[in-house]
Structures are given as structure tokens and as C-alpha cells.
Design a protein around this motif. Structure first.
Motif, PDB file in Angstrom:
ATOM      1  N   UNK A 125      17.337 -10.448   8.128  1.00  0.00           N
ATOM      2  CA  UNK A 125      15.978 -10.706   8.598  1.00  0.00           C
ATOM      3  C   UNK A 125      15.296 -11.706   7.670  1.00  0.00           C
ATOM      4  N   UNK A 126      14.730 -12.770   8.260  1.00  0.00           N
ATOM      5  CA  UNK A 126      13.972 -13.710   7.433  1.00  0.00           C
ATOM      6  C   UNK A 126      12.842 -12.969   6.721  1.00  0.00           C
ATOM      7  N   UNK A 127      12.585 -13.287   5.462  1.00  0.00           N
ATOM      8  CA  UNK A 127      12.972 -14.510   4.743  1.00  0.00           C
ATOM      9  C   UNK A 127      14.360 -14.494   4.102  1.00  0.00           C
ATOM     10  N   UNK A 128      15.114 -13.405   4.242  1.00  0.00           N
ATOM     11  CA  UNK A 128      16.468 -13.397   3.688  1.00  0.00           C
ATOM     12  C   UNK A 128      17.368 -14.339   4.487  1.00  0.00           C
ATOM     13  N   UNK A 129      18.426 -14.861   3.870  1.00  0.00           N
ATOM     14  CA  UNK A 129      19.188 -15.960   4.482  1.00  0.00           C
ATOM     15  C   UNK A 129      20.358 -15.531   5.359  1.00  0.00           C
ATOM     16  N   UNK A 130      20.422 -14.252   5.747  1.00  0.00           N
ATOM     17  CA  UNK A 130      21.603 -13.764   6.458  1.00  0.00           C
ATOM     18  C   UNK A 130      21.963 -14.534   7.708  1.00  0.00           C
ATOM     19  N   UNK A 178      23.809 -30.472  13.993  1.00  0.00           N
ATOM     20  CA  UNK A 178      23.734 -29.099  14.485  1.00  0.00           C
ATOM     21  C   UNK A 178      22.276 -28.648  14.527  1.00  0.00           C
ATOM     22  N   UNK A 179      21.938 -27.885  15.569  1.00  0.00           N
ATOM     23  CA  UNK A 179      20.597 -27.316  15.697  1.00  0.00           C
ATOM     24  C   UNK A 179      20.737 -25.833  16.013  1.00  0.00           C
ATOM     25  N   UNK A 180      20.085 -24.996  15.207  1.00  0.00           N
ATOM     26  CA  UNK A 180      20.146 -23.549  15.388  1.00  0.00           C
ATOM     27  C   UNK A 180      18.736 -22.974  15.489  1.00  0.00           C
ATOM     28  N   UNK A 181      18.617 -21.900  16.241  1.00  0.00           N
ATOM     29  CA  UNK A 181      17.398 -21.093  16.232  1.00  0.00           C
ATOM     30  C   UNK A 181      17.697 -19.820  15.454  1.00  0.00           C
ATOM     31  N   UNK A 182      16.809 -19.461  14.536  1.00  0.00           N
ATOM     32  CA  UNK A 182      16.934 -18.220  13.762  1.00  0.00           C
ATOM     33  C   UNK A 182      15.633 -17.444  13.946  1.00  0.00           C
ATOM     34  N   UNK A 183      15.723 -16.258  14.519  1.00  0.00           N
ATOM     35  CA  UNK A 183      14.509 -15.558  14.924  1.00  0.00           C
ATOM     36  C   UNK A 183      14.578 -14.068  14.626  1.00  0.00           C
ATOM     37  N   UNK A 184      13.514 -13.534  14.042  1.00  0.00           N
ATOM     38  CA  UNK A 184      13.377 -12.086  13.847  1.00  0.00           C
ATOM     39  C   UNK A 184      12.904 -11.462  15.155  1.00  0.00           C
ATOM     40  N   UNK A 185      13.594 -10.429  15.613  1.00  0.00           N
ATOM     41  CA  UNK A 185      13.241  -9.775  16.876  1.00  0.00           C
ATOM     42  C   UNK A 185      13.297  -8.258  16.707  1.00  0.00           C
ATOM     43  N   UNK A 186      12.380  -7.733  15.873  1.00  0.00           N
ATOM     44  CA  UNK A 186      12.401  -6.302  15.602  1.00  0.00           C
ATOM     45  C   UNK A 186      11.929  -5.461  16.787  1.00  0.00           C
ATOM     46  N   UNK A 224      25.516 -18.638  10.501  1.00  0.00           N
ATOM     47  CA  UNK A 224      25.725 -19.982  11.045  1.00  0.00           C
ATOM     48  C   UNK A 224      26.805 -20.721  10.266  1.00  0.00           C
ATOM     49  N   UNK A 225      26.788 -20.563   8.952  1.00  0.00           N
ATOM     50  CA  UNK A 225      27.788 -21.210   8.103  1.00  0.00           C
ATOM     51  C   UNK A 225      29.186 -20.676   8.404  1.00  0.00           C
ATOM     52  N   UNK A 226      29.288 -19.385   8.689  1.00  0.00           N
ATOM     53  CA  UNK A 226      30.584 -18.800   9.032  1.00  0.00           C
ATOM     54  C   UNK A 226      31.087 -19.327  10.377  1.00  0.00           C
ATOM     55  N   UNK A 227      30.170 -19.511  11.323  1.00  0.00           N
ATOM     56  CA  UNK A 227      30.556 -19.999  12.651  1.00  0.00           C
ATOM     57  C   UNK A 227      30.795 -21.508  12.665  1.00  0.00           C
ATOM     58  N   UNK A 257      16.719 -41.000   9.267  1.00  0.00           N
ATOM     59  CA  UNK A 257      18.038 -41.592   9.038  1.00  0.00           C
ATOM     60  C   UNK A 257      19.058 -40.495   8.749  1.00  0.00           C
ATOM     61  N   UNK A 258      18.934 -39.423   9.506  1.00  0.00           N
ATOM     62  CA  UNK A 258      19.788 -38.262   9.296  1.00  0.00           C
ATOM     63  C   UNK A 258      21.195 -38.535   9.808  1.00  0.00           C
ATOM     64  N   UNK A 259      22.188 -38.126   9.053  1.00  0.00           N
ATOM     65  CA  UNK A 259      23.570 -38.233   9.488  1.00  0.00           C
ATOM     66  C   UNK A 259      24.067 -36.852   9.875  1.00  0.00           C
ATOM     67  N   UNK A 260      24.875 -36.252   9.020  1.00  0.00           N
ATOM     68  CA  UNK A 260      25.403 -34.921   9.292  1.00  0.00           C
ATOM     69  C   UNK A 260      24.435 -33.864   8.756  1.00  0.00           C
ATOM     70  N   UNK A 261      23.284 -33.775   9.373  1.00  0.00           N
ATOM     71  CA  UNK A 261      22.262 -32.824   8.944  1.00  0.00           C
ATOM     72  C   UNK A 261      22.125 -31.696   9.955  1.00  0.00           C
ATOM     73  N   UNK A 262      21.605 -30.578   9.464  1.00  0.00           N
ATOM     74  CA  UNK A 262      21.435 -29.383  10.289  1.00  0.00           C
ATOM     75  C   UNK A 262      19.959 -29.030  10.368  1.00  0.00           C
ATOM     76  N   UNK A 263      19.517 -28.663  11.561  1.00  0.00           N
ATOM     77  CA  UNK A 263      18.130 -28.258  11.779  1.00  0.00           C
ATOM     78  C   UNK A 263      18.090 -26.783  12.156  1.00  0.00           C
TER      79      UNK A 263
END
Length: 238
Positions: free
Chosen positions: A200-205, A145-153, A210-213, A97-103
Motif C-alpha cells: 500500500x502506498x506510500x510503501x513501494x510494494x 512503460x506506463x503503470x497505474x498504482x492505486x490503493x483500493x482499501x 511492476x519490476x518483477x513483471x 526527451x525521455x527514452x526508456x523511462x517509466x511513468x
């Protein structure tokens, strides 16, 4: 939500068949079945999943954290991290029953097959996990909103470059869009793990980016799906 149907099937066949019989009447190849079972072992739910698999209906399953029969049968198995029945079922209500949720989604091991001890460096090496595109179509109906967040060292290791990653992600986005789903943005961190980068995960950068965009998103109304401990920590920091 159909007491008459449930009563009729229970009387004439078996309570174990109430969902599979309804699926037999209404389901079509290419549909997606959403299956809910707190234990993951409910016979009537398992029978419906078995029918779905035989008839090329994709299955997204929700259960508690204990090992169960559903896990190996679903195309996408989402386990609520609790053994407490009320908490698990409250999570169902939240997700469905998600409304304005982000994944937020991790990439390797969640969207595509992870290459053991290696990096996906080209489109040819990128392979969607089974059922992912169908799941993203379904999630797109519920998440704002749906975002992918990925470490790619691999980039800072010199194994690949930014252009390689752009091509992979363009392909990913195109395939998801063709399936009727959406990814609003892909964020990646190229930094080495030893650098302890804020991005870099686990940090929330990446979530902060995403929040800025997308200023309208609220971390309190966000869910993180990943396959590693760093993803769990990242989600807890939102």
C-alpha cells in the motif's frame, strides 16, 4: 525554432501573439498543445492556451510550483516542484526527451474523478478527468512503460470486491486504448490503511511488483504522478 516567423509576428502584431498566431495556422480541433512556462504567467504562452481552449485543442501545461495563470487553463497542469528556474527547465528537458523511462500514475484524482469520502465501485461511477485520455496518448509516445498504482482499501472494507475493480479497470484500459494511449498494467492494493501493508502506498510494494513483471524498468528512470502526499513518498522511494 522559427526565428523568421517570430520576428514577423513580433513586428506586425505583438511578441505576445507569436505562439497563438502559429497555433492559428497549424492547430486543429482535437490536437494537443504542450505549453511550457516556468512562471506559468508568460503572456505569449497564455494567449496560445486561450486560443487552444476556444478551438477545442487540449492543453498540457508545464510550469514551476508557484500558483500561476496556466494552472486553471490547462486540461492537464504538470507543476515541477521547484521555484528555481534552471531546475524547472532541466525537468522540461528530462520529460520531453525521455527514452526508456517509466511513468507511474495514481488513479483516483489523477485518471478519474475522486468521489469525496467514497469509493468508485462501478463503471457508472467511474468518470475520466477532462483531457486525461488525450494526455495518455501523448505520454505513450514518450514513456516506454506506463503503470497505474492505486490503493483500493474499499475491497477489504467490504464495500466492493475484486470483480468490481476488474470491471472498472477493463473499462479504463479499453477507453485509453480507443484513444490511442496505453497502460501497460494496473496494480492495486486492497489492504486497509491500518495494516501498514508493504503493497500500500506510500510503501513501494506495487512498484516492486511492476519490476518483477517488467524487469527492464529502472526506478532511477521513473516518474510518479499523483495527487497526495503518499504518492510523493512513494515516488521518492523508487
Amino acid at each position: 525554432n522559427n526565428p523568421a516567423f517570430c520576428t514577423a509576428v513580433s513586428n506586425d502584431f505583438s511578441y505576445d501573439d507569436i505562439f497563438s498566431r502559429e497555433l492559428e495556422a497549424l492547430g486543429n480541433e482535437g490536437d494537443v498543445l504542450v505549453a511550457l512556462s516556468t512562471s506559468g504567467n508568460s503572456k505569449n504562452v497564455i494567449n496560445a492556451i486561450d486560443y487552444a481552449k476556444i478551438n477545442n485543442i487540449k492543453v498540457i501545461g508545464f510550469s514551476g510550483e508557484s500558483e500561476n495563470l496556466m494552472n486553471g487553463k490547462c486540461d492537464i497542469a504538470i507543476k515541477i516542484p521547484s521555484k528555481n528556474t534552471p531546475r524547472v527547465q532541466e525537468a522540461y528537458k528530462l520529460i520531453l526527451h525521455i527514452g526508456q523511462w517509466t511513468l507511474f500514475l495514481d488513479r483516483d484524482g489523477v485518471i478519474n474523478k475522486r468521489l469525496p469520502d467514497n469509493y468508485v465501485r462501478s463503471i457508472e461511477e467511474f468518470e475520466f478527468l477532462g483531457g486525461v485520455k488525450e494526455a495518455l496518448f501523448w505520454f505513450s509516445q514518450y514513456f516506454d512503460r506506463i503503470f497505474i498504482v492505486t490503493n483500493q482499501q474499499g475491497i477489504d472494507k467490504g464495500i466492493m470486491d475484486h470483480e468490481d475493480l476488474y470491471l472498472i479497470h477493463d473499462y479504463l484500459l479499453s477507453e485509453v486504448e480507443k484513444s490511442g494511449g496505453k497502460i501497460d498494467q494496473i496494480y492495486y492494493c486492497p489492504h486497509l490503511s491500518i495494516e501498514k501493508s508493504y503493497y500500500r502506498k506510500p510503501n513501494p510494494g506495487m512498484a516492486i511488483m511492476a519490476k518483477e513483471d517488467f524487469p527492464e524498468i529502472e526506478f532511477a528512470s521513473s516518474i510518479m504522478v499523483g495527487d497526495s502526499y503518499s504518492d510523493i513518498v512513494f515516488g521518492n522511494k523508487l
